[in-house]
Structures are given as structure tokens and as C-alpha cells.
Design an enzyme around this catalytic site. Sequence first.
Site, short mmCIF file in Angstrom:
data_model
loop_
_atom_site.label_atom_id
_atom_site.label_comp_id
_atom_site.label_asym_id
_atom_site.label_seq_id
_atom_site.Cartn_x
_atom_site.Cartn_y
_atom_site.Cartn_z
N THR A 41 0.84 -1.20 0.00
CA THR A 41 0.00 0.00 0.00
C THR A 41 0.87 1.25 0.00
O THR A 41 1.64 1.47 0.94
CB THR A 41 -0.90 0.04 1.24
OG1 THR A 41 -1.58 -1.20 1.35
CG2 THR A 41 -1.89 1.16 1.15
N GLN A 42 0.79 2.03 -1.06
CA GLN A 42 1.58 3.25 -1.11
C GLN A 42 0.72 4.48 -0.93
O GLN A 42 1.22 5.56 -0.73
CB GLN A 42 2.34 3.34 -2.44
CG GLN A 42 3.27 2.17 -2.68
CD GLN A 42 4.37 2.07 -1.64
OE1 GLN A 42 4.68 3.03 -0.96
NE2 GLN A 42 4.97 0.90 -1.50
#
Lengths: 265, 252
Positions: A41-42
Amino acid sequence: MDHFPTNWGRPKYDNFDTSATYPLHNRGQNQSTTSGATQHTQQPIVTGTSVLAIKFKDGIMIAADTLASYGSLARFKGVQRLHPVGDYTVVGASGDMSDFQYLQHILDGLVISEETTAQDGHTLGPAEIHEYLSQVMYARRSKMNPLWNSLLVGGVKDGQRFLAYVDLLGVTYSASTLATGYGAYIAQPLLRKAVEGRENTLTEPEARAILENALRVLFYRDARSINQYQIATITANGAEISASLKLETSWGFAEGIRGYGAQTQ
Amino acid sequence: MPDMSAIVNPQQRQFNPYAENGGTILAIAGADFTVIAGDTRQSEGYSIQTRYAPKVFRLTDRAVLAVNGFAADGNMFVKKVKQRLEWYRHAHAKDMPLRAIARLIQTMLYAQRFFPYYVYNILGGIEEDGTGAVYSFDPVGSYERETCRAAGAAQSLVQPFLDNQIYFKNQTAAQGSPHPAHLPLPDVLSIVIDSFTSATERHIEVGDGLEMYIVLARGRTLPDAVAGLRPQELPSAGGEKVFVLKRDLKKD
């Protein structure tokens, strides 16, 4: 590093064990750790905005609106962002809603296993839930794979009020008024002015009025908010989460703002 | 033609696992005591997160640890040090000596050399020989024993003041009377309080509250001037004594 010893000492990208050195079931599950990077998850995708919480005479009150945004699109207008955990605690979440749903799943599993497996007469209170959540959040940030949320945990157990914050970095703190997201800038000063020094005298209706007012100000100024909200009240009698309520707003003042109302010149 | 560069080369914002949560810590060693202090404000950027988040922790009857930097790392680090000290207690039926705790902290910090705890540590207490001691660390474990040290947001304001007042730098002693090797406890406490009130005036990340831990060597009692401030004594097994003194700092 590659955590599967059966992959060690082999040339990169050699996913096929040509000489059949190891039986298949002894090889690491992830045969391609050297050829493909894992995606983490960025950034948050579907997000909830501020959560507000205050201490009052009989316990803790937590408020959040019911909007889950997809960027600037008001995508889901009726999402509950307050989640009861056990009998004494409510968790309010801003940030990524799918990560929050995962946390709800984890917390529900935790409560069930405490009730069924342990059966020791002990139950989890808000302090334990917060400690658990902060360890989960810190562990995930340390894996560079954070759960993209800011959470408020509030509750009452054994006559003790508890209210604390934890976020995607694992940073925690406690205070008599807390606010996440935009609320930290817009609502927190209003809450501090209304609550600090009055934690032990504020009644339930007064506390509710303070939160409603802060939510209204947020609705006027935060473009990712909506005029629909829920309030959780946790007292010695347990946790109660209200139905979805509508904010009373007045836009009469806007007529006088140049560029908004009818132009007179 | 729309700008395609954003699609071809998507801008990736890298997740930053660290934050800077402000605050300042300070420790001064005397001949037979040590004072370890920290403010209680926790902030991020221009926002005050809370006015009370302790940064100073008692480890044993004669060791106190102050942590400053990234709050999540700080709390986790203190938790792990306390756990290692408990294991030591179970294995050896005594508290770990101060210099051993200092070396333990070095190895624990260096173990995270390639994903460091973003934390500045100051360890204070009483050595086995009964002297006051301060150990200061950098985030990856370099450490040394000193007489005094400030760390954190207002280090650059406080340390020069301590150099002058504790080490007598740029001061000339009066004829025939050399500078004292160690200051008495009331003088040290005044210097600590002045350091924090001054740092509060000039640094936005310092303020709200001040917590001072006083560790007294075996057989020593508080001077009347300090006892008059009514510090709270923490329970201990006898021998060394630990007191806490709290003060308000400006909240603006």
C-alpha cells in the site's frame, strides 16, 4: 532478503529446480522472490475524513461523518466509521476504508478468541484494544506495508475513561480531546476550548452539542466531509452508536459573500 | 495533447516510516546524584498532539532513561529495554548495573543499524561505585559517559548553556578558588528548570510540562531546599532513591 533457505545459493531467476535437489513440498512457497517485487500500500484509495472524540462526565463520545471518498468523488455516503469492540470500546477510523475493514475483521476475531479460547473471566477494555492496535500498526509500518489509518480508541471500563490515538506510523498519544485528519486543524482548537478543564462536569447533551458544532464547522470547510454523521457514546452502561443523523446547516450568510450569492454590481 | 508523462512515469510517493515528534530531554550527573528531565509536549509539525506524553522512564531503582525523537520508536524501544531488564532480573536475581544497561542499549540500537530507531537516548543514574552518571547515545548506538547532555528539538539552545554552567566553559575562576568539580543538587535543579523555561520561550516544540527524575546514591538524603519542593518519591527496594518533580511550562 530471501527467507526461503531452499532458494539460497541458486542463480537468480532460476525458479525451476533443474536438478531436483529438493522434493517439491520442501521448497519455499514463494519461488519468485528474486524476480518480482511485492507491491505494498503506497497510498489510501477510498478514504474517510476526520474523527473527533472528547471526554465528558460519564465517559467518552466519538463522532465521525458517514462519507467514504474516492479521491474528490463522494463515492459512498452511508459508511459507518465507528466500530464497537467488545462491551467497553469503540474504534473510530479515518484514512483507508479497506484497511479499516481489515482491522474490524482482526478486532472481531480477537474478541471472539478472547471470549471462547481464554474463558478466564477477563475481558478486553479500551486500553488493551488500543495497545493491541498500536502494536499491529507499528508492526505493519516496520514492514513498510502500513495500514493507512488514523484511529481513535475510546471507552470506559472499571470506572476508568480511556481515550487515545494511533496512526499508520504507530504513533500514539492520549488527551481529553482528540481529532484526526483535517479535524486536527479545524476541530481540535474548538474542542480544546470547550472541553479542557471541564472533563468531569460536561453532561452528555453538552458533549453532544460540542461535537455536533465541530462536525458542522468541518462540513463547512472540509471538502471531503458530508452533513451526515454518527456519534458513539461509551459510558459505564456500555457503548451506544447512534443511527445516521443529519447536520443542521445554514447557508444564509453565503448570500453576502461576493462571488457566491447574486452579484449586485 | 494532455501531459502523458504522469501516466508513463507515475509519480510514486514513498512511504516514510518516520516522524519527528519534538520535545527536549536533558540529564546532569552530580557527585552522588543524577537528574534526568524531559518536557511532556508531543507534536508533529505545527500541531500539538498532546500536552502530556512522558519521555522519561524509570528502568530500575538506579537507572532512568529519557527518549526523544520519533515517538513510536521511542515507546517501542523503552518497552524492549524494560523487557530485557526484566529477563535479567529473573536470570540473576538483581538489577542490571547502569554501565551494563548502557552497553545493552548500544547493542539494541546497533542491531537496528539498517532500519534505525529514530531516537536519541539519554541514560542517567547511579553507578556501582556510587557516583552519578549520564550516558548519551545517537540513534545507531554510539555512546559515551558524560557529566551532562541535552538532546532533542532544543539541544542547540540548551547544550551551550550547560557547557557554560556545568563545564564552566568560557568562565574564569576567581583567584585561588578553582571551579567546583560537581555542583550540588539544588543548583543543578535550578539549571534544569531554567534550561526548560528558556527553551520553552524560544522553541515552539518545547513546553506544556516538565518532568524531572532525581536519582540519589545509597545513603544520601534530599537537601532541605529540594525536599521543600515536595518531590514525589517512587517506591524502591532501598539503597538508591528515585524522586519525581513536576513543573508546569508555558502552553503557548
